[in-house]
Motif scaffolding. Structure first.
Motif, short mmCIF file in Angstrom:
data_model
loop_
_atom_site.label_atom_id
_atom_site.label_comp_id
_atom_site.label_asym_id
_atom_site.label_seq_id
_atom_site.Cartn_x
_atom_site.Cartn_y
_atom_site.Cartn_z
N GLY A 263 0.78 -1.23 0.00
CA GLY A 263 0.00 0.00 0.00
C GLY A 263 0.81 1.28 0.00
O GLY A 263 0.24 2.37 0.06
N THR A 264 2.14 1.18 -0.07
CA THR A 264 2.96 2.39 -0.03
C THR A 264 3.10 3.06 -1.39
O THR A 264 3.72 4.11 -1.49
N GLY A 265 2.54 2.46 -2.44
CA GLY A 265 2.54 3.12 -3.75
C GLY A 265 3.57 2.60 -4.72
O GLY A 265 3.96 3.31 -5.64
N GLY A 390 5.98 11.06 3.85
CA GLY A 390 5.95 11.94 5.00
C GLY A 390 4.70 12.80 5.03
O GLY A 390 3.88 12.77 4.10
N ARG A 391 4.58 13.58 6.08
CA ARG A 391 3.37 14.36 6.28
C ARG A 391 3.14 15.35 5.15
O ARG A 391 2.00 15.53 4.69
N ARG A 392 4.20 16.00 4.67
CA ARG A 392 4.01 16.99 3.62
C ARG A 392 3.45 16.35 2.34
O ARG A 392 2.57 16.90 1.69
N VAL A 393 3.99 15.17 2.00
CA VAL A 393 3.49 14.47 0.82
C VAL A 393 2.06 13.99 1.05
O VAL A 393 1.20 14.11 0.17
N ARG A 394 1.81 13.44 2.24
CA ARG A 394 0.44 13.00 2.54
C ARG A 394 -0.54 14.17 2.44
O ARG A 394 -1.67 14.00 1.97
N GLN A 395 -0.10 15.34 2.89
CA GLN A 395 -0.98 16.51 2.84
C GLN A 395 -1.36 16.83 1.39
O GLN A 395 -2.52 17.12 1.09
N ARG A 396 -0.39 16.76 0.47
CA ARG A 396 -0.68 17.03 -0.94
C ARG A 396 -1.66 16.00 -1.50
O ARG A 396 -2.58 16.33 -2.25
N ILE A 397 -1.44 14.71 -1.16
CA ILE A 397 -2.31 13.66 -1.67
C ILE A 397 -3.72 13.82 -1.11
O ILE A 397 -4.72 13.66 -1.83
N VAL A 398 -3.80 14.16 0.17
CA VAL A 398 -5.11 14.37 0.79
C VAL A 398 -5.84 15.53 0.14
O VAL A 398 -7.04 15.44 -0.17
N GLU A 399 -5.13 16.62 -0.11
CA GLU A 399 -5.77 17.77 -0.73
C GLU A 399 -6.24 17.45 -2.15
O GLU A 399 -7.29 17.92 -2.59
N ARG A 400 -5.47 16.64 -2.86
CA ARG A 400 -5.85 16.30 -4.23
C ARG A 400 -7.10 15.43 -4.26
O ARG A 400 -7.99 15.61 -5.09
N LEU A 421 0.38 6.17 6.77
CA LEU A 421 -0.83 5.95 5.98
C LEU A 421 -0.45 5.75 4.51
O LEU A 421 0.15 6.63 3.89
N PRO A 422 -0.81 4.61 3.92
CA PRO A 422 -0.48 4.38 2.50
C PRO A 422 -1.30 5.29 1.59
O PRO A 422 -2.50 5.52 1.84
N PRO A 423 -0.71 5.83 0.54
CA PRO A 423 -1.46 6.67 -0.40
C PRO A 423 -2.66 5.95 -1.00
O PRO A 423 -3.69 6.58 -1.29
N ALA A 424 -2.54 4.62 -1.20
CA ALA A 424 -3.66 3.88 -1.78
C ALA A 424 -4.90 3.96 -0.91
O ALA A 424 -6.03 3.95 -1.42
N GLN A 425 -4.72 4.04 0.40
CA GLN A 425 -5.88 4.13 1.29
C GLN A 425 -6.60 5.47 1.12
O GLN A 425 -7.82 5.55 1.20
N ILE A 426 -5.84 6.54 0.91
CA ILE A 426 -6.46 7.85 0.69
C ILE A 426 -7.31 7.82 -0.57
O ILE A 426 -8.44 8.32 -0.60
N GLU A 427 -6.79 7.21 -1.63
CA GLU A 427 -7.53 7.14 -2.89
C GLU A 427 -8.80 6.31 -2.73
O GLU A 427 -9.86 6.65 -3.28
#
Length: 708
Positions: A263-265, A390-400, A421-427
């Protein structure tokens, strides 16, 4: 058994029971069937061959059978011999002349042979296997009688049919055979299991070799992220330059190993890289279109076939995910892939050759490479570990994915703050919430947080949704530390980093102070507990420790190691070598770390002496002083709207006797009374605080276990 002629009777095209006026493919199959029957000189064995399907077979060969089989074999040898002589005479015309060609079947097979650089014997094996697939009765004839259970007889039969001598035949059906490695032949002794779809494709008038890939590969879709979403990974620009040159020059042996937790992308990263290179990305899927899992032999065959058939003049990349079943566990290489009866060195050598000579650059993906043989690892051009962003990258993915008022800003901040948190979970959360666009935003917030918590729990990730902020009632002034906490914060604010050891009884505010420190320094706090870092595999804990420090560097975070005594225990008391290696790894990482590290423990007396020297600040957090207890008590009463004027002296006297109170005890009582329906009183608060203290005293006095 009586056999009768069915000359002139139409039968389905998949049956060799077709009269002479029908397809060329049937004629080719008849020739092979006639050869099998003609070579059998022993009448009793011939009877065995025809025992089950003799009527259909003879009718398919357009033969008249005017001799009745006797009911029993005993005493009927003369009749059997006479029948065998008549049958052999009738078979001779079918055997005359050269091998019958069938179009477009044989022309398509010629094209495959040329594209894959196969030789005549390999072509003969493929042809026989395909005909057996396309004509069930021919297959039954091939499998019946003594051929069904006697491998030596089957070997003789195949060698005779194809005019291939023994040693060459053995090689053609071994795991070193190109037909097996290309996935065209699933050799199980001499069963001739040619892929059914491949056999059917050979009958198509518009066949081309690339069609064989359509059943084995899947074109990967475009990525949903961008290269910026992976800026926490090193050397991607170097990797892109290397792949660009390799595609332009047609370099061989280009392989990239990408590994990291599920799940880390990893797959998304490969898609992004392929998009940057303008290349077609082909996936070697784990399952077929019906969801059935594919064996590793099939997947490796598809990979090898793709290496041969993808065009040189086009930009192609291959993606091979979940490679664990291919590269084996530990030094076992491909023993599981090729079966225990094959030597390990054969499998290992073949895979090494593939990694060194493959024509199409390939990405190999794995969740865990700890068990991979070093001989494989050194053959990859690049090995990239994909860590959770990291948090900064997660923030960008969350905002998108979750912005545009889909979720509230506070909820988005909480999601971005979920460590690991894996990016795949946000999607995935975004896909679910897309169907809730008309629901109120608070309901969408609650749904998003619930979905993530359930997913993380199911995946065995111990991280939980963080609290939005430090509680509003948090006050570092009520911490009973033996040093000036404000001074410590000021010294760390210069950005030079530092290592803090916070020790003392549970609940005295050690972990909360680490979060307060992160807020003062305007840095995220990365928490790692024993449950996060301990691993049941040898070397796993050390790896997790190293990952924790690297993640803190990537996020420029305050790293909080809770329960630090689990990793800094006195090495002289160790009973196992891995206990020592864990302490050594922690000490090494501490020495090299230039950020802010906070280690919290309740058992400072068990720490290794070498670890104590590595801490810049060692602060003891004790039980609350009398003035601090009174301050927290007054604040709690105000928050709960409790009147303490009446009987205040008696209350304060009893509070003064509770000398083992901690800030954590007040937080516990606050939660208890907030949930109670009826109003609280000062006596309720004191009673509950006294209960918390009593639990500590009882725990310290009573032994654990059975006692009399």
């Amino acid at each position: 058994m009586k056999t009768q002629t069915r000359a002139g009777t139409d039968t389905p095209s998949g049956d060799i029971g077709i009269d002479a006026g029908l397809s060329e493919l049937t004629g080719a199959a008849r020739q092979i069937a006639a050869h099998i029957l003609y070579r059998e000189h022993e009448p009793r064995r011939l009877a065995s061959l025809l025992e089950q399907n003799g009527q259909d077979l003879l009718a398919g060969l357009d033969l008249e059978a005017d001799v009745d089989w006797p009911e029993t074999i005993d005493g009927a040898d003369t009749q059997f011999r006479e029948y065998a002589r008549r049958l052999r005479r009738r078979l001779q015309p079918l055997l005359a002349g050269s091998q019958k060609r069938a179009e477009p079947f044989d022309s398509n097979l010629d094209t495959v042979v040329k594209a894959l650089c196969l030789d005549q014997s390999e072509q003969a094996v493929l042809r026989l296997g395909a005909l057996l697939r396309l004509h069930p009765l021919l297959r039954e004839l091939f499998d019946c009688g003594r051929y069904n259970y006697n491998n030596w007889e089957r070997r003789r039969l195949v060698g005779d049919l194809l005019r291939i001598e023994g040693s060459r035949l053995t090689l053609l059906f071994s795991q070193r055979s190109r037909l097996v490695q290309l996935g065209l032949l699933d050799a199980n002794e001499l069963d001739l299991f040619v892929c059914e779809q491949f056999a059917q494709d050979l009958e198509l008038p518009d066949f081309n070799p690339a069609r064989m890939l359509s059943h084995r590969l899947r074109r990967a879709g475009a990525g949903h992220l961008s290269l910026e979403d992976f800026d926490h990974l090193p050397d991607l620009s170097r990797l892109l330059r290397h792949l660009q040159r390799s595609l332009e020059r047609g370099n061989r042996g280009v392989n990239v190993l990408i590994h990291g937790p599920s799940g880390t992308g990893k797959t998304e990263l490969v898609r992004v890289l392929a998009g940057q290179l303008g290349a077609s990305l082909w996936d070697v899927p784990v399952a077929d279109d019906e969801g059935e899992m594919r064996e590793s032999t099939f997947r490796l065959g598809a990979y090898t076939l793709a290496q041969r058939l993808l065009k040189d003049d086009e930009r192609h990349l291959l993606l091979f995910d979940e490679i664990e079943d291919v590269f084996g566990n530990g030094g076992n290489s491909l023993a599981g892939l090729f079966g225990s009866r094959y030597r390990r060195s054969t499998s290992k050598g073949w895979v090494n050759e593939q990694l060194e000579t493959n024509r199409v650059p390939t990405f190999w993906l794995s969740n865990d490479i700890r068990q991979m043989d070093a001989a494989y690892l050194r053959r990859f051009d690049e090995i990239i570990e994909v860590r959770p962003p990291g948090r900064r990258v997660r923030q960008r993915i969350v905002e998108r994915h979750l912005g545009d008022d889909l979720l509230s800003p506070g909820c988005r901040d909480r999601i971005a703050g979920i460590d690991g948190l894996p990016p795949a979970q946000i999607e995935r959360v975004a896909r679910v919430l897309a169907g809730m666009a008309d629901d109120p935003q608070p309901e969408r917030d609650q749904a998003a947080l619930g979905l993530l918590e359930n997913s993380l729990r199911a995946m065995g990730m111990v991280q939980r949704l963080p609290s939005p902020v430090l509680p509003g009632h948090y006050d570092p002034g009520v911490l009973n530390a033996d040093g000036d906490l404000d001074e410590v914060v000021q010294m760390l604010a210069d950005g030079q980093g530092g290592r803090l050891l916070l020790y003392g009884p549970p609940g005295t505010g050690k972990s909360a102070f680490a979060h307060y420190l992160g807020r003062c320094l305007d840095r995220p706090v990365l928490v790692r507990r024993a449950s996060d870092l301990l691993d049941c595999f040898v070397g796993g804990t050390e790896r997790n420790i190293a990952h924790a420090f690297q993640a803190a560097r990537d996020e420029d975070a305050v790293l909080l190691i809770d329960e630090a005594d689990s990793f800094l225990r006195e090495r002289g008391r160790a009973r196992q070598s891995w206990e020592v290696s864990q302490v050594n790894e922690m000490l090494t990482q501490m020495e090299q770390y230039e950020g802010v590290l906070v280690a919290a423990t309740n058992l400072v007396g068990e720490l290794d002496a070498a670890s104590l020297r590595r801490f810049d600040f060692k602060l003891r957090f004790g039980y609350l002083r009398s003035s601090q207890r009174q301050a927290l008590f007054q604040r709690l009463c105000r928050d709960l709207a409790v009147d303490v004027d009446a009987g205040e002296d008696a209350v304060l006297i009893r509070l003064g006797r509770l000398d083992q109170l901690t800030p954590g005890d007040f937080a516990t009582v606050r939660r208890q009374l907030h949930r109670r329906a009826r109003p609280a009183s000062a006596a309720d608060i004191i009673e509950r605080l006294a209960g918390e203290v009593a639990m500590k005293s009882d725990t310290s006095r009573q032994p654990i276990g059975f006692y009399g």
